[in-house]
Scaffold this active site. Structure first.
Site, PDB file in Angstrom:
ATOM      1  N   HIS A   2      68.195  40.571   4.288  1.00  0.00           N
ATOM      2  CA  HIS A   2      69.147  40.568   3.163  1.00  0.00           C
ATOM      3  C   HIS A   2      69.468  39.141   2.715  1.00  0.00           C
ATOM      4  O   HIS A   2      69.821  38.907   1.564  1.00  0.00           O
ATOM      5  CB  HIS A   2      70.454  41.269   3.576  1.00  0.00           C
ATOM      6  CG  HIS A   2      70.228  42.652   4.101  1.00  0.00           C
ATOM      7  ND1 HIS A   2      69.856  43.704   3.284  1.00  0.00           N
ATOM      8  CD2 HIS A   2      70.278  43.158   5.362  1.00  0.00           C
ATOM      9  CE1 HIS A   2      69.703  44.795   4.025  1.00  0.00           C
ATOM     10  NE2 HIS A   2      69.965  44.492   5.284  1.00  0.00           N
TER      11      HIS A   2
ATOM     12  N   HIS B  86      75.560  31.856   5.557  1.00  0.00           N
ATOM     13  CA  HIS B  86      74.452  32.417   4.783  1.00  0.00           C
ATOM     14  C   HIS B  86      74.756  32.195   3.297  1.00  0.00           C
ATOM     15  O   HIS B  86      75.834  31.733   2.943  1.00  0.00           O
ATOM     16  CB  HIS B  86      74.287  33.917   5.074  1.00  0.00           C
ATOM     17  CG  HIS B  86      75.472  34.716   4.675  1.00  0.00           C
ATOM     18  ND1 HIS B  86      76.566  34.916   5.522  1.00  0.00           N
ATOM     19  CD2 HIS B  86      75.793  35.321   3.500  1.00  0.00           C
ATOM     20  CE1 HIS B  86      77.469  35.630   4.883  1.00  0.00           C
ATOM     21  NE2 HIS B  86      77.036  35.882   3.660  1.00  0.00           N
TER      22      HIS B  86
ATOM     23  N   HIS C 147      74.039  33.828  -0.966  1.00  0.00           N
ATOM     24  CA  HIS C 147      73.600  34.877  -1.897  1.00  0.00           C
ATOM     25  C   HIS C 147      73.039  34.152  -3.125  1.00  0.00           C
ATOM     26  O   HIS C 147      73.553  33.084  -3.503  1.00  0.00           O
ATOM     27  CB  HIS C 147      74.782  35.761  -2.294  1.00  0.00           C
ATOM     28  CG  HIS C 147      75.460  36.404  -1.112  1.00  0.00           C
ATOM     29  ND1 HIS C 147      75.180  37.683  -0.693  1.00  0.00           N
ATOM     30  CD2 HIS C 147      76.369  35.911  -0.235  1.00  0.00           C
ATOM     31  CE1 HIS C 147      75.913  37.960   0.381  1.00  0.00           C
ATOM     32  NE2 HIS C 147      76.642  36.905   0.684  1.00  0.00           N
TER      33      HIS C 147
ATOM     34  N   HIS D 198      78.536  31.312   2.068  1.00  0.00           N
ATOM     35  CA  HIS D 198      79.603  31.942   2.865  1.00  0.00           C
ATOM     36  C   HIS D 198      79.556  31.418   4.299  1.00  0.00           C
ATOM     37  O   HIS D 198      78.555  31.592   4.991  1.00  0.00           O
ATOM     38  CB  HIS D 198      79.421  33.466   2.887  1.00  0.00           C
ATOM     39  CG  HIS D 198      79.743  34.123   1.586  1.00  0.00           C
ATOM     40  ND1 HIS D 198      79.280  35.364   1.226  1.00  0.00           N
ATOM     41  CD2 HIS D 198      80.499  33.697   0.543  1.00  0.00           C
ATOM     42  CE1 HIS D 198      79.737  35.682   0.027  1.00  0.00           C
ATOM     43  NE2 HIS D 198      80.484  34.682  -0.409  1.00  0.00           N
TER      44      HIS D 198
ATOM     45  N   THR E 239      80.963  41.724   1.756  1.00  0.00           N
ATOM     46  CA  THR E 239      80.296  42.081   0.493  1.00  0.00           C
ATOM     47  C   THR E 239      78.980  42.819   0.754  1.00  0.00           C
ATOM     48  O   THR E 239      78.220  43.104  -0.163  1.00  0.00           O
ATOM     49  CB  THR E 239      79.974  40.825  -0.351  1.00  0.00           C
ATOM     50  OG1 THR E 239      79.001  40.041   0.364  1.00  0.00           O
ATOM     51  CG2 THR E 239      81.224  40.013  -0.608  1.00  0.00           C
TER      52      THR E 239
HETATM   53  C1  LIG Z   1      73.665  41.507   6.191  1.00  0.00           C
HETATM   54  C2  LIG Z   1      74.885  41.780   7.012  1.00  0.00           C
HETATM   55  N1  LIG Z   1      76.008  40.949   6.608  1.00  0.00           N
HETATM   56  C3  LIG Z   1      77.263  41.132   7.355  1.00  0.00           C
HETATM   57  C4  LIG Z   1      77.008  40.922   8.856  1.00  0.00           C
HETATM   58  N2  LIG Z   1      78.244  40.845   9.585  1.00  0.00           N
HETATM   59  C5  LIG Z   1      78.971  42.075   9.824  1.00  0.00           C
HETATM   60  C6  LIG Z   1      78.262  42.890  10.887  1.00  0.00           C
HETATM   61  O1  LIG Z   1      78.220  44.214  10.434  1.00  0.00           O
HETATM   62  C7  LIG Z   1      77.852  45.117  11.417  1.00  0.00           C
HETATM   63  S1  LIG Z   1      79.148  39.543   9.307  1.00  0.00           S
HETATM   64  O2  LIG Z   1      80.490  39.771   9.726  1.00  0.00           O
HETATM   65  O3  LIG Z   1      78.498  38.429   9.869  1.00  0.00           O
HETATM   66  C8  LIG Z   1      79.129  39.454   7.626  1.00  0.00           C
HETATM   67  S2  LIG Z   1      80.113  38.457   6.639  1.00  0.00           S
HETATM   68  C9  LIG Z   1      79.462  39.012   5.156  1.00  0.00           C
HETATM   69  S3  LIG Z   1      80.011  38.386   3.648  1.00  0.00           S
HETATM   70  N3  LIG Z   1      78.807  38.456   2.606  1.00  0.00           N
HETATM   71  O4  LIG Z   1      81.083  39.220   3.178  1.00  0.00           O
HETATM   72  O5  LIG Z   1      80.385  37.016   3.916  1.00  0.00           O
HETATM   73  C10 LIG Z   1      78.495  39.932   5.424  1.00  0.00           C
HETATM   74  C11 LIG Z   1      78.294  40.185   6.812  1.00  0.00           C
HETATM   75 ZN   LIG Z   2      78.005  36.694   2.114  1.00  0.00          ZN
END
Ligand SMILES: CCN[C@H]1CN(CCOC)S(=O)(=O)c2sc(S(N)(=O)=O)cc21
Ligand SMILES: [Zn+2]
Length: 264
Positions: free
Chosen positions: A63, A91, A93, A116, A198
């Site tokens: 992703h 990471h 977007h 982020h 997100t």
């Molecule tokens: C692709 C997966 N993304 C998530 C992975 N994690 C959660 C774990 O879920 C089981 S996480 O807490 O590291 C975050 S923060 C985040 S954003 N775009 O809001 O900053 C997305 C995700």
């Molecule tokens: Zn993010």
């Protein structure tokens, strides 16, 4: 685990079918209408203490690219936060061209990408896995990215991309790199509001802190973001790999939330 993505049947419009929180009332991202933000003079200075001697690993999770950090010396506190948070990963977007890619927008303007830096609340929770589901569990430091002059700090990350072109590719990064170099110079002017992850499972556990100053990277560096492949699904009939682009979620309803500003 349920497959999800950014287009077609598994795209953002259908996430709520398998991830019910995606249909919640405090979802992210949102548009920041600067005429409706409220100045909050009570915020203490934001405290971003990152050390640079940390081993981290860079992964293509299908992703985005994700730089996992396992240093307990990278902490965030102050500003709108009541507790101390520890850096978990960062990471980005982005989009298929420089005109789109950020998740949040400002007065309807979308930037080329969005960084982020994800932190979890170590005062209230025992693990990141627990914190990601709980209110006040996660704090995400966010910086908009636009095409402009080359950003040398980003080259420390981009130099490892050749190792993670394929999904689940992982590269260990042991060099002297401090993610703080990826943030804008002005770290006192930001917007903040309560939202969600997100991406699925879209837990409503996130305090977003979004810097007003935009970071510049070169168009070539942005093109390197787009060089990452999804590659997990079938090859297009042209035989080329599918590339990981437009990995931004559309903006979500504000539902009465107020975006606070640290500046007037
Ligand atoms: C692709 C997966 N993304 C998530 C992975 N994690 C959660 C774990 O879920 C089981 S996480 O807490 O590291 C975050 S923060 C985040 S954003 N775009 O809001 O900053 C997305 C995700
Ligand atoms: Zn993010």
């Amino acid at each position: 685990p349920v497959a999800w993505g950014y287009e077609g049947d598994i795209g953002p419009c259908n996430w709520h079918k398998y991830f019910p929180k995606a249909g919640g009332k405090r979802q992210s991202p949102i548009d920041i209408d600067t005429s409706a933000t409220q100045y909050d003079g009570s915020f203490k200075p934001l405290r971003i203490h990152y050390d640079s001697h940390m081993c981290s690993s860079l992964t293509n999770n299908g992703h985005t690219f994700c730089m996992s950090v396992n240093s307990d010396q990278c902490n965030l506190s102050g500003g709108p936060l009541e507790d101390k948070y520890r850096l978990l990963q960062f990471h980005c977007h982005w989009g298929s061209d420089d005109t789109k890619g950020s998740e949040h927008t400002v007065d309807g303007h979308q930037y080329a990408a969005e960084l982020h830096l994800v932190h979890w609340n170590t005062d209230k929770f025992k693990s990141a896995d627990e914190a990601i589901e709980k209110n006040q569990g996660i704090a995400v430091l966010t910086a908009f990215i636009k095409a402009g002059k080359e950003h040398r700090g980003w080259n420390h990350v981009l130099s490892h991309f050749k190792d993670i072109k394929k999904v689940q590719g992982t590269s260990t990064v042991n060099e002297d790199f401090n993610p703080k170099c990826l943030l804008p110079e002005n770290q006192t002017d930001y917007w903040t509001y309560e939202g969600s992850l997100t991406t699925p499972p879209c837990h409503e556990s996130v305090r977003f802190i979004i810097f007003k100053e935009v970071v510049e990277v070169s168009s070539e560096q942005l093109a390197q973001f787009r060089s990452l492949c999804v590659c997990s699904s079938r090859k297009r009939d042209t035989g080329e790999d599918e590339h990981l682009v437009d990995n931004f979620r559309p903006i979500q309803p504000l539902n009465g939330r107020v975006v606070k500003a640290s500046f007037q």
